[in-house]
Design a protein around this motif. Structure first.
Motif, PDB file in Angstrom:
ATOM      1  N   MET A  28       0.596  -3.506   3.240  1.00 33.58           N
ATOM      2  CA  MET A  28       1.348  -2.856   2.169  1.00 33.58           C
ATOM      3  C   MET A  28       2.797  -2.685   2.597  1.00 33.58           C
ATOM      4  O   MET A  28       3.090  -2.304   3.722  1.00 33.58           O
ATOM      5  CB  MET A  28       0.751  -1.471   1.873  1.00 33.58           C
ATOM      6  CG  MET A  28       1.463  -0.742   0.753  1.00 33.58           C
ATOM      7  SD  MET A  28       0.812   0.907   0.421  1.00 33.58           S
ATOM      8  CE  MET A  28       1.427   1.800   1.845  1.00 33.58           C
ATOM      9  N   THR A  29       3.728  -2.957   1.691  1.00 31.59           N
ATOM     10  CA  THR A  29       5.136  -2.721   1.967  1.00 31.59           C
ATOM     11  C   THR A  29       5.518  -1.331   1.476  1.00 31.59           C
ATOM     12  O   THR A  29       4.741  -0.641   0.814  1.00 31.59           O
ATOM     13  CB  THR A  29       6.030  -3.751   1.266  1.00 31.59           C
ATOM     14  OG1 THR A  29       6.075  -3.456  -0.145  1.00 31.59           O
ATOM     15  CG2 THR A  29       5.507  -5.166   1.463  1.00 31.59           C
ATOM     16  N   ILE A  30       6.744  -0.928   1.776  1.00 29.59           N
ATOM     17  CA  ILE A  30       7.191   0.397   1.339  1.00 29.59           C
ATOM     18  C   ILE A  30       7.377   0.469  -0.168  1.00 29.59           C
ATOM     19  O   ILE A  30       7.562   1.560  -0.710  1.00 29.59           O
ATOM     20  CB  ILE A  30       8.497   0.796   2.047  1.00 29.59           C
ATOM     21  CG1 ILE A  30       9.621  -0.190   1.738  1.00 29.59           C
ATOM     22  CG2 ILE A  30       8.283   0.927   3.531  1.00 29.59           C
ATOM     23  CD1 ILE A  30      10.967   0.250   2.287  1.00 29.59           C
ATOM     24  N   PHE A  31       7.313  -0.667  -0.847  1.00 25.24           N
ATOM     25  CA  PHE A  31       7.509  -0.678  -2.298  1.00 25.24           C
ATOM     26  C   PHE A  31       6.175  -0.850  -3.027  1.00 25.24           C
ATOM     27  O   PHE A  31       6.101  -1.491  -4.073  1.00 25.24           O
ATOM     28  CB  PHE A  31       8.488  -1.774  -2.692  1.00 25.24           C
ATOM     29  CG  PHE A  31       9.838  -1.630  -2.041  1.00 25.24           C
ATOM     30  CD1 PHE A  31      10.580  -0.466  -2.195  1.00 25.24           C
ATOM     31  CD2 PHE A  31      10.365  -2.641  -1.260  1.00 25.24           C
ATOM     32  CE1 PHE A  31      11.826  -0.324  -1.596  1.00 25.24           C
ATOM     33  CE2 PHE A  31      11.607  -2.517  -0.660  1.00 25.24           C
ATOM     34  CZ  PHE A  31      12.340  -1.350  -0.820  1.00 25.24           C
ATOM     35  N   HIS A  32       5.123  -0.266  -2.473  1.00 24.49           N
ATOM     36  CA  HIS A  32       3.820  -0.247  -3.124  1.00 24.49           C
ATOM     37  C   HIS A  32       3.334   1.197  -3.244  1.00 24.49           C
ATOM     38  O   HIS A  32       3.701   2.059  -2.450  1.00 24.49           O
ATOM     39  CB  HIS A  32       2.790  -1.050  -2.322  1.00 24.49           C
ATOM     40  CG  HIS A  32       2.934  -2.525  -2.455  1.00 24.49           C
ATOM     41  ND1 HIS A  32       3.997  -3.218  -1.907  1.00 24.49           N
ATOM     42  CD2 HIS A  32       2.156  -3.456  -3.084  1.00 24.49           C
ATOM     43  CE1 HIS A  32       3.861  -4.507  -2.177  1.00 24.49           C
ATOM     44  NE2 HIS A  32       2.763  -4.675  -2.896  1.00 24.49           N
ATOM     45  N   GLY A  33       2.497   1.453  -4.247  1.00 27.44           N
ATOM     46  CA  GLY A  33       1.905   2.772  -4.412  1.00 27.44           C
ATOM     47  C   GLY A  33       2.810   3.727  -5.163  1.00 27.44           C
ATOM     48  O   GLY A  33       3.633   3.325  -5.994  1.00 27.44           O
ATOM     49  N   LEU A  34       2.677   5.013  -4.860  1.00 28.25           N
ATOM     50  CA  LEU A  34       3.460   6.037  -5.539  1.00 28.25           C
ATOM     51  C   LEU A  34       4.743   6.306  -4.768  1.00 28.25           C
ATOM     52  O   LEU A  34       4.718   6.821  -3.645  1.00 28.25           O
ATOM     53  CB  LEU A  34       2.666   7.339  -5.661  1.00 28.25           C
ATOM     54  CG  LEU A  34       3.429   8.472  -6.347  1.00 28.25           C
ATOM     55  CD1 LEU A  34       3.671   8.161  -7.821  1.00 28.25           C
ATOM     56  CD2 LEU A  34       2.701   9.802  -6.186  1.00 28.25           C
TER      57      LEU A  34
END
Length: 313
Positions: A1-7
């Motif tokens: 996962m990159t920092i630009f995934h999720g909430l």
């Protein structure tokens, strides 16, 4: 996962009438995000009043967030500015003070061409040398990233994601399908406009860039968790209870409502930066009713918070 995934939770940046950041109040807001374990903190976005703060105050905010988050949650810092040299300097400041990623909106006064925005983004990405998320926010910047421009920019080093507004004239699913066909497989596509992000998450968006997440993170995480687990009924059920809040966002603007929510929770007495006026009394009354409706959702403990966020095959 990159920092630009999720909430990605976007808190306000409380400041006094002269634009000096209130670090104590800021810490209280960040503590809520730490406890909830959001997937990233979006600092100095539109809700974070980046356009109203000096370079020095932006740097103070980043330093405070880096210190408070202590590496436990990735920090994405907005670096938008009218001039390219200013945005470049802000990107370097963010890197030097410990941010993990950048968020860049093409702020403008004179309307910009696609070539001008391309060169602006390229310069900032090179200078920042951190993963960068493009910020497509036409209602504020008066510039719209076309799919062709997003495709061009996605080929540049460091540009790794885009924060999209809710589409007009087509579904999120249709827009996502078109963008996925154009963009590298690992390029993240997220959405803002909280009232439409349940649809976006269920359609397969990689991220929710959320004003709600910056103030009521558990509620936002419950929606995201349900959507990513394929539980559309639960996601839509929680979203439905937020309808009065979404109506306030659309009527008064999410910035004014976010400040009023922070006041109701006794997190800060800071007001929006003038000339922006606070939420009028009619809106405050509506907000109190809306928050009563969703308080039990926010207070419920997440049994298993989502760690990896959404992904697509």
């Amino acid at each position: 996962m990159t920092i630009f995934h999720g909430l990605s939770a976007f808190p306000i940046t409380p400041a006094d009438t002269e634009g000096r950041v209130d670090i104590d109040a800021f810490d209280r807001l960040l503590d809520r995000l730490l406890v909830a374990q959001v997937h990233s903190v979006g600092l100095l976005g539109s809700t974070g009043i980046y356009a109203y703060l000096t370079r020095n105050e932006r740097r103070r905010a980043i330093e405070a967030a880096v210190r408070r988050l202590d590496g436990k949650i990735p920090l994405v810092s907005g670096v938008g500015a009218l001039r390219t040299d200013e945005a470049v300097a802000l990107a370097r400041d963010a890197r030097e003070t410990g941010a993990d990623g950048l968020l860049l909106a093409p702020v403008s006064y004179t309307p910009l061409t696609e070539d001008e925005v391309f060169e602006h983004c390229r310069s900032v990405a090179e200078a920042g040398a951190l993963p960068l998320c493009l910020y497509n926010n036409p209602s504020t910047t008066h510039f719209t990233f076309s799919p062709a421009l997003i495709e061009r920019l996605s080929r540049l080093d460091h540009i790794a994601a885009i924060k999209m507004p809710l589409p007009a004239g087509q579904t999120v699913a249709a827009e996502l399908e078109d963008l996925r066909d154009r963009l590298p497989r690992d390029f993240a596509i997220g959405y803002s406009g909280d009232w439409g992000c349940t649809e976006a998450l269920l359609a397969g968006a990689d991220a929710w860039f959320s004003v709600l997440g910056g103030i009521l993170p558990n509620t936002a995480l419950r929606i995201l968790g349900a959507a990513c687990n394929g539980d559309a009924d639960t996601a839509w059920s929680i979203n439905a209870r937020l309808t009065p809040l979404w109506d306030l966002f659309r009527s008064y603007g999410s910035l004014r409502v976010a400040y009023a929510m922070a006041h109701e929770l006794d997190l800060t007495e800071a007001m929006p930066p003038r000339p922006v006026l606070p939420l009028p009394e009619k809106g405050v009354q509506g907000l109190r009713a809306a928050m009563r409706e969703i308080r039990d959702v926010e207070d419920k403990e997440l049994a298993s918070p989502l760690v990896n966020g959404p992904s697509h095959d």
